[in-house]
Design an enzyme around this catalytic site. Structure first.
Site, PDB file in Angstrom:
ATOM      1  N   LYS A  89       0.860  -1.193   0.000  1.00 30.90           N
ATOM      2  CA  LYS A  89       0.000   0.000   0.000  1.00 30.90           C
ATOM      3  C   LYS A  89       0.881   1.221   0.000  1.00 30.90           C
ATOM      4  O   LYS A  89       1.814   1.312   0.798  1.00 30.90           O
ATOM      5  CB  LYS A  89      -0.879  -0.002   1.262  1.00 30.90           C
ATOM      6  CG  LYS A  89      -1.795   1.199   1.362  1.00 30.90           C
ATOM      7  CD  LYS A  89      -3.090   0.971   0.633  1.00 30.90           C
ATOM      8  CE  LYS A  89      -3.858   2.236   0.348  1.00 30.90           C
ATOM      9  NZ  LYS A  89      -3.454   2.902  -0.927  1.00 30.90           N
ATOM     10  N   GLN A 110       7.219   3.896   3.907  1.00 27.98           N
ATOM     11  CA  GLN A 110       5.812   3.491   3.943  1.00 27.98           C
ATOM     12  C   GLN A 110       5.601   2.230   4.790  1.00 27.98           C
ATOM     13  O   GLN A 110       4.563   2.065   5.419  1.00 27.98           O
ATOM     14  CB  GLN A 110       5.328   3.257   2.505  1.00 27.98           C
ATOM     15  CG  GLN A 110       3.831   3.357   2.313  1.00 27.98           C
ATOM     16  CD  GLN A 110       3.325   4.787   2.155  1.00 27.98           C
ATOM     17  OE1 GLN A 110       3.918   5.597   1.469  1.00 27.98           O
ATOM     18  NE2 GLN A 110       2.218   5.094   2.816  1.00 27.98           N
ATOM     19  N   LYS A 113       5.372   3.526   8.400  1.00 26.52           N
ATOM     20  CA  LYS A 113       4.215   4.402   8.534  1.00 26.52           C
ATOM     21  C   LYS A 113       2.930   3.569   8.558  1.00 26.52           C
ATOM     22  O   LYS A 113       2.069   3.748   9.412  1.00 26.52           O
ATOM     23  CB  LYS A 113       4.190   5.362   7.345  1.00 26.52           C
ATOM     24  CG  LYS A 113       3.054   6.355   7.353  1.00 26.52           C
ATOM     25  CD  LYS A 113       2.816   7.002   5.998  1.00 26.52           C
ATOM     26  CE  LYS A 113       4.074   7.593   5.405  1.00 26.52           C
ATOM     27  NZ  LYS A 113       3.777   8.463   4.234  1.00 26.52           N
ATOM     28  N   LYS A 125       5.363   1.735  -3.103  1.00 24.81           N
ATOM     29  CA  LYS A 125       5.303   3.079  -3.702  1.00 24.81           C
ATOM     30  C   LYS A 125       5.540   2.928  -5.193  1.00 24.81           C
ATOM     31  O   LYS A 125       6.210   1.980  -5.624  1.00 24.81           O
ATOM     32  CB  LYS A 125       6.396   3.972  -3.111  1.00 24.81           C
ATOM     33  CG  LYS A 125       6.129   5.447  -3.260  1.00 24.81           C
ATOM     34  CD  LYS A 125       5.230   5.952  -2.144  1.00 24.81           C
ATOM     35  CE  LYS A 125       4.791   7.370  -2.325  1.00 24.81           C
ATOM     36  NZ  LYS A 125       4.105   7.871  -1.110  1.00 24.81           N
ATOM     37  N   GLY A 164      -2.703   8.261  -4.307  1.00 17.51           N
ATOM     38  CA  GLY A 164      -2.050   9.467  -4.802  1.00 17.51           C
ATOM     39  C   GLY A 164      -0.782   9.816  -4.047  1.00 17.51           C
ATOM     40  O   GLY A 164      -0.493   9.267  -2.981  1.00 17.51           O
ATOM     41  N   ASP A 165      -0.025  10.715  -4.619  1.00 18.63           N
ATOM     42  CA  ASP A 165       1.134  11.357  -3.978  1.00 18.63           C
ATOM     43  C   ASP A 165       1.376  12.618  -4.826  1.00 18.63           C
ATOM     44  O   ASP A 165       0.454  13.074  -5.515  1.00 18.63           O
ATOM     45  CB  ASP A 165       2.351  10.418  -3.950  1.00 18.63           C
ATOM     46  CG  ASP A 165       3.471  10.913  -3.036  1.00 18.63           C
ATOM     47  OD1 ASP A 165       3.364  10.733  -1.812  1.00 18.63           O
ATOM     48  OD2 ASP A 165       4.454  11.498  -3.522  1.00 18.63           O
ATOM     49  N   THR A 208      -4.548  13.580   5.033  1.00 15.61           N
ATOM     50  CA  THR A 208      -3.139  13.737   5.406  1.00 15.61           C
ATOM     51  C   THR A 208      -2.937  15.055   6.155  1.00 15.61           C
ATOM     52  O   THR A 208      -2.297  15.092   7.220  1.00 15.61           O
ATOM     53  CB  THR A 208      -2.230  13.675   4.164  1.00 15.61           C
ATOM     54  OG1 THR A 208      -2.611  12.546   3.383  1.00 15.61           O
ATOM     55  CG2 THR A 208      -0.782  13.550   4.563  1.00 15.61           C
ATOM     56  N   ASN A 239      -2.172  19.000  -1.992  1.00 21.29           N
ATOM     57  CA  ASN A 239      -3.180  18.304  -1.196  1.00 21.29           C
ATOM     58  C   ASN A 239      -2.879  18.359   0.299  1.00 21.29           C
ATOM     59  O   ASN A 239      -3.740  18.710   1.106  1.00 21.29           O
ATOM     60  CB  ASN A 239      -3.283  16.847  -1.678  1.00 21.29           C
ATOM     61  CG  ASN A 239      -4.206  16.023  -0.808  1.00 21.29           C
ATOM     62  OD1 ASN A 239      -3.758  15.329   0.084  1.00 21.29           O
ATOM     63  ND2 ASN A 239      -5.499  16.146  -1.040  1.00 21.29           N
TER      64      ASN A 239
HETATM   65  P1  NDP Z   1       0.739  17.714  -4.497  1.00 18.94           P
HETATM   66  O1  NDP Z   1       1.215  17.333  -5.833  1.00 18.94           O
HETATM   67  O2  NDP Z   1      -0.695  17.902  -4.245  1.00 18.94           O
HETATM   68  O3  NDP Z   1       1.473  19.045  -4.011  1.00 18.94           O
HETATM   69  C1  NDP Z   1       2.854  19.130  -3.908  1.00 18.94           C
HETATM   70  C2  NDP Z   1       3.240  20.527  -3.455  1.00 18.94           C
HETATM   71  O4  NDP Z   1       4.630  20.543  -3.151  1.00 18.94           O
HETATM   72  C3  NDP Z   1       3.015  21.566  -4.552  1.00 18.94           C
HETATM   73  O5  NDP Z   1       2.772  22.802  -3.975  1.00 18.94           O
HETATM   74  C4  NDP Z   1       4.362  21.529  -5.282  1.00 18.94           C
HETATM   75  O6  NDP Z   1       4.660  22.711  -5.987  1.00 18.94           O
HETATM   76  C5  NDP Z   1       5.324  21.357  -4.121  1.00 18.94           C
HETATM   77  N1  NDP Z   1       6.509  20.633  -4.593  1.00 18.94           N
HETATM   78  C6  NDP Z   1       6.566  19.398  -5.131  1.00 18.94           C
HETATM   79  N2  NDP Z   1       7.809  19.087  -5.487  1.00 18.94           N
HETATM   80  C7  NDP Z   1       8.566  20.141  -5.150  1.00 18.94           C
HETATM   81  C8  NDP Z   1       9.939  20.423  -5.268  1.00 18.94           C
HETATM   82  N3  NDP Z   1      10.788  19.529  -5.798  1.00 18.94           N
HETATM   83  N4  NDP Z   1      10.383  21.630  -4.813  1.00 18.94           N
HETATM   84  C9  NDP Z   1       9.522  22.516  -4.279  1.00 18.94           C
HETATM   85  N5  NDP Z   1       8.192  22.309  -4.145  1.00 18.94           N
HETATM   86  C10 NDP Z   1       7.733  21.144  -4.571  1.00 18.94           C
HETATM   87  O7  NDP Z   1       1.351  16.609  -3.507  1.00 18.94           O
HETATM   88  P2  NDP Z   1       0.906  16.220  -2.028  1.00 18.94           P
HETATM   89  O8  NDP Z   1       0.420  17.408  -1.299  1.00 18.94           O
HETATM   90  O9  NDP Z   1       0.054  15.024  -2.115  1.00 18.94           O
HETATM   91  O10 NDP Z   1       2.300  15.740  -1.426  1.00 18.94           O
HETATM   92  C11 NDP Z   1       3.178  16.614  -0.704  1.00 18.94           C
HETATM   93  C12 NDP Z   1       4.101  15.794   0.175  1.00 18.94           C
HETATM   94  O11 NDP Z   1       3.327  15.037   1.104  1.00 18.94           O
HETATM   95  C13 NDP Z   1       4.969  14.766  -0.563  1.00 18.94           C
HETATM   96  O12 NDP Z   1       6.194  14.656   0.118  1.00 18.94           O
HETATM   97  C14 NDP Z   1       4.174  13.475  -0.406  1.00 18.94           C
HETATM   98  O13 NDP Z   1       5.011  12.343  -0.500  1.00 18.94           O
HETATM   99  C15 NDP Z   1       3.649  13.653   1.011  1.00 18.94           C
HETATM  100  N6  NDP Z   1       2.476  12.873   1.368  1.00 18.94           N
HETATM  101  C16 NDP Z   1       1.333  12.892   0.631  1.00 18.94           C
HETATM  102  C17 NDP Z   1       0.234  12.168   1.040  1.00 18.94           C
HETATM  103  C18 NDP Z   1      -1.059  12.210   0.309  1.00 18.94           C
HETATM  104  O14 NDP Z   1      -1.996  11.580   0.781  1.00 18.94           O
HETATM  105  N7  NDP Z   1      -1.179  12.918  -0.790  1.00 18.94           N
HETATM  106  C19 NDP Z   1       0.287  11.312   2.237  1.00 18.94           C
HETATM  107  C20 NDP Z   1       1.507  11.416   2.994  1.00 18.94           C
HETATM  108  C21 NDP Z   1       2.557  12.156   2.546  1.00 18.94           C
HETATM  109  P3  NDP Z   1       4.405  22.754  -7.590  1.00 18.94           P
HETATM  110  O15 NDP Z   1       2.925  22.800  -7.757  1.00 18.94           O
HETATM  111  O16 NDP Z   1       5.105  23.989  -8.032  1.00 18.94           O
HETATM  112  O17 NDP Z   1       5.032  21.494  -8.135  1.00 18.94           O
HETATM  113  O1  2IT Z   2       3.033   8.938   1.433  1.00 21.26           O
HETATM  114  C1  2IT Z   2       1.890   8.500   1.636  1.00 21.26           C
HETATM  115  O2  2IT Z   2       1.567   7.964   2.702  1.00 21.26           O
HETATM  116  C2  2IT Z   2       0.893   8.649   0.558  1.00 21.26           C
HETATM  117  N1  2IT Z   2       1.196   9.225  -0.478  1.00 21.26           N
HETATM  118  C3  2IT Z   2      -0.480   8.068   0.724  1.00 21.26           C
HETATM  119  C4  2IT Z   2      -0.467   6.595   0.444  1.00 21.26           C
HETATM  120  C5  2IT Z   2      -1.832   5.934   0.406  1.00 21.26           C
HETATM  121  O3  2IT Z   2      -1.823   4.748   0.038  1.00 21.26           O
HETATM  122  O4  2IT Z   2      -2.847   6.528   0.735  1.00 21.26           O
END
Ligand code: NDP
Ligand code: 2IT
Length: 445
Positions: A89, A110, A113, A125, A164-165, A208, A239
């Site tokens: 997952k 992961q 976590k 992943k 998603g991520d 998240t 997100n």
């Molecule tokens: P999104 O794609 O929704 O948003 C990512 C954000 O981070 C955007 O604002 C993006 O800017 C910025 N970003 C991405 N890459 C870079 C970079 N290299 N340098 C600077 N800014 C950057 O992703 P999420 O919000 O889903 O994910 C954000 C973080 O949270 C990641 O590390 C992800 O692994 C983690 N995460 C996500 C989960 C989920 O459920 N979605 C769960 C747990 C962790 P821009 O739009 O300019 O690219």
């Molecule tokens: O980093 C993370 O925990 C995620 N991107 C969410 C993973 C998931 O299966 O919901």
């Protein structure tokens, strides 16, 4: 050389081209020393050697045709890291920086976590070096369909359940799900983060960010504090960042800054979240647009400047290694006393040393951002039951999950940590023990 050092040296030698994976695994293995010392049977069973080797990595070609009729070729991956406690997952990341080493670090994190959520999910992943920025919806659809045309052979509701991520949200999950259904004829919970009309769970979009704020609130309470009146800096505007900002604001904090990969905004009055939502989620535009709507705010190019803004609480929610040693020092010089990681591994090992020396409250990603995958597991449960729970019910379960994670990492910090606030050791040990016990029970596999 002791057992952990032996495995660390083998890790560095075998994965020399994967610095992020080495970084993630080094942090975990170093904190496991007291547990490993208590369990000599782990060395005999080569448990750590097996833990750092993914069960399987699938790499594949993703050809697709852009709107001009040109053929494009990307690389797709799924790292199926560990299935000791449940089906693989973990999310899918679409970003030009994606490579095997990045996905191995994410898959490795992961494992622990997912164990911390208390739910039966293993670690995985995946993703692609595809860049969704500037692509039309039709291009995104063709890419997702091609990606799933290969991936569908390796995933399934009881086998591997992606989500998603970065770069993968509701739109992408919809296209991936449609193609999976078309290829297999199965209507099953093979993905999470689905739309509400086809098996998605209420609260998954928010989970998240909300979960991050819930666990931060637990840590604040444990230290006799609250969010009320605190200045919060949140990196990212995707997100995780958006819903962390929403919940922190609801609990009385002022979110003074957010960013994207181009630059950051500073709004002393508190970031206007409907404006951010419209720019980032509806228009998919750049955060720079914010100052057109809110002229009293400031925009600065470059994202690392966000860590120079004075705050009480920092919530990095963008990407790995976004806080280095210098940024960590600036944060602390300017008054930050709590940092909780919404992104995966946003702090370098050197930054973590700075937090430790300064004695700030630090909640590591494995614990702090587990709410997303926690609600993903609840989505899987609802799909199996063929039922949908209400927003309030899922939100209450999410709060329960984050409370219990905080209690478990606090207990493990007391028992194994350098001090009772050593949540890094607490999270790594608490996550590891369940996986280790399951691996020992299942023999040499
Ligand atoms: P999104 O794609 O929704 O948003 C990512 C954000 O981070 C955007 O604002 C993006 O800017 C910025 N970003 C991405 N890459 C870079 C970079 N290299 N340098 C600077 N800014 C950057 O992703 P999420 O919000 O889903 O994910 C954000 C973080 O949270 C990641 O590390 C992800 O692994 C983690 N995460 C996500 C989960 C989920 O459920 N979605 C769960 C747990 C962790 P821009 O739009 O300019 O690219
Ligand atoms: O980093 C993370 O925990 C995620 N991107 C969410 C993973 C998931 O299966 O919901």
């Amino acid at each position: 050389m002791d057992y952990v050092d032996q495995v660390l040296s083998q890790l560095k030698e075998k994965n020399a081209s994967e610095p992020e994976f080495i970084q993630a695994a080094t942090e975990v293995l170093n904190t496991l020393r007291p547990v490993i010392a208590q369990h000599p049977e782990y060395q005999k069973a080569k448990l750590l050697e097996r833990l750092i080797e993914p069960e399987r990595i699938i790499t594949f070609r993703v050809p697709w045709i852009d709107d001009k009729g040109e053929i494009q070729v990307n690389r797709g991956f799924r790292v199926q890291f560990n299935s000791a406690i449940g089906p693989y997952k973990g999310g899918l990341r679409f970003h030009p920086t994606v490579n095997q080493g990045i996905l191995k670090f994410l898959g490795f994190e992961q494992i622990f976590k997912n164990s911390l959520t208390g739910l039966p999910i293993g670690g995985g992943k995946g993703g692609s070096d595809f860049d969704p920025k500037g692509k039309s919806d039709a291009e995104i659809m063709r890419f997702c369909q091609s990606f799933m045309t290969e991936l569908f052979k390796y995933v399934g509701a009881d086998e591997d359940v992606p989500a998603g991520d970065i770069g993968v949200g509701g739109r992408e999950i919809g296209f991936l799900y449609g193609q999976y259904k078309r290829l297999t004829g199965l209507y099953e919970g093979v993905l999470t983060g689905k739309g509400l009309t086809y098996g998605g769970s209420l609260t998954r979009t928010e989970a998240t960010g909300f979960g991050l704020v819930y666990i931060t609130n637990e840590a604040l309470k444990a230290h006799g504090k609250s969010f009320e009146g605190k200045r919060v800096v949140i990196s990212g505007s995707g997100n995780v960042a958006i819903y962390a900002a929403e919940k922190a604001t609801a609990l009385g904090a002022t979110v003074v800054a957010m960013c994207d990969s181009n630059g950051y905004i500073y709004d002393a009055n508190g970031v206007n979240l409907p404006v951010i939502h419209d720019i980032k989620e509806v228009r998919r535009a750049r955060i720079k647009e914010y100052i057109k709507e809110v002229p009293s705010a400031e925009y600065h190019e470059g994202c690392s400047g966000i860590w120079t803004i004075p705050c009480d609480i920092a919530l990095p929610c963008a990407t790995q290694n976004e806080i280095n040693e210098d940024s960590a020092k600036k944060l602390i010089e300017n008054g930050c006393w709590l940092l909780a990681e919404g992104a995966n591994m946003p702090s370098t090992l050197e930054a973590q040393e700075v937090y430790k020396k300064a004695g700030i409250i630090f909640l590591p990603a494995k614990a702090a951002n587990a709410g997303g995958v926690g609600v993903s597991a609840l989505e899987m449960s609802q799909n199996s039951l063929r039922l949908s729970w209400t927003f309030e019910e899922v939100d209450a379960r999410l709060q329960g999950i984050m409370k219990s994670i905080f209690a478990n990492i606090s207990a493990a910090a007391k028992e194994y940590g350098e001090n009772e606030d050593d949540y890094v050791t607490g999270a790594n040990v608490a996550g590891f023990l369940k996986v280790a016990t399951a691996m020992m029970a299942q023999g040499i596999v």
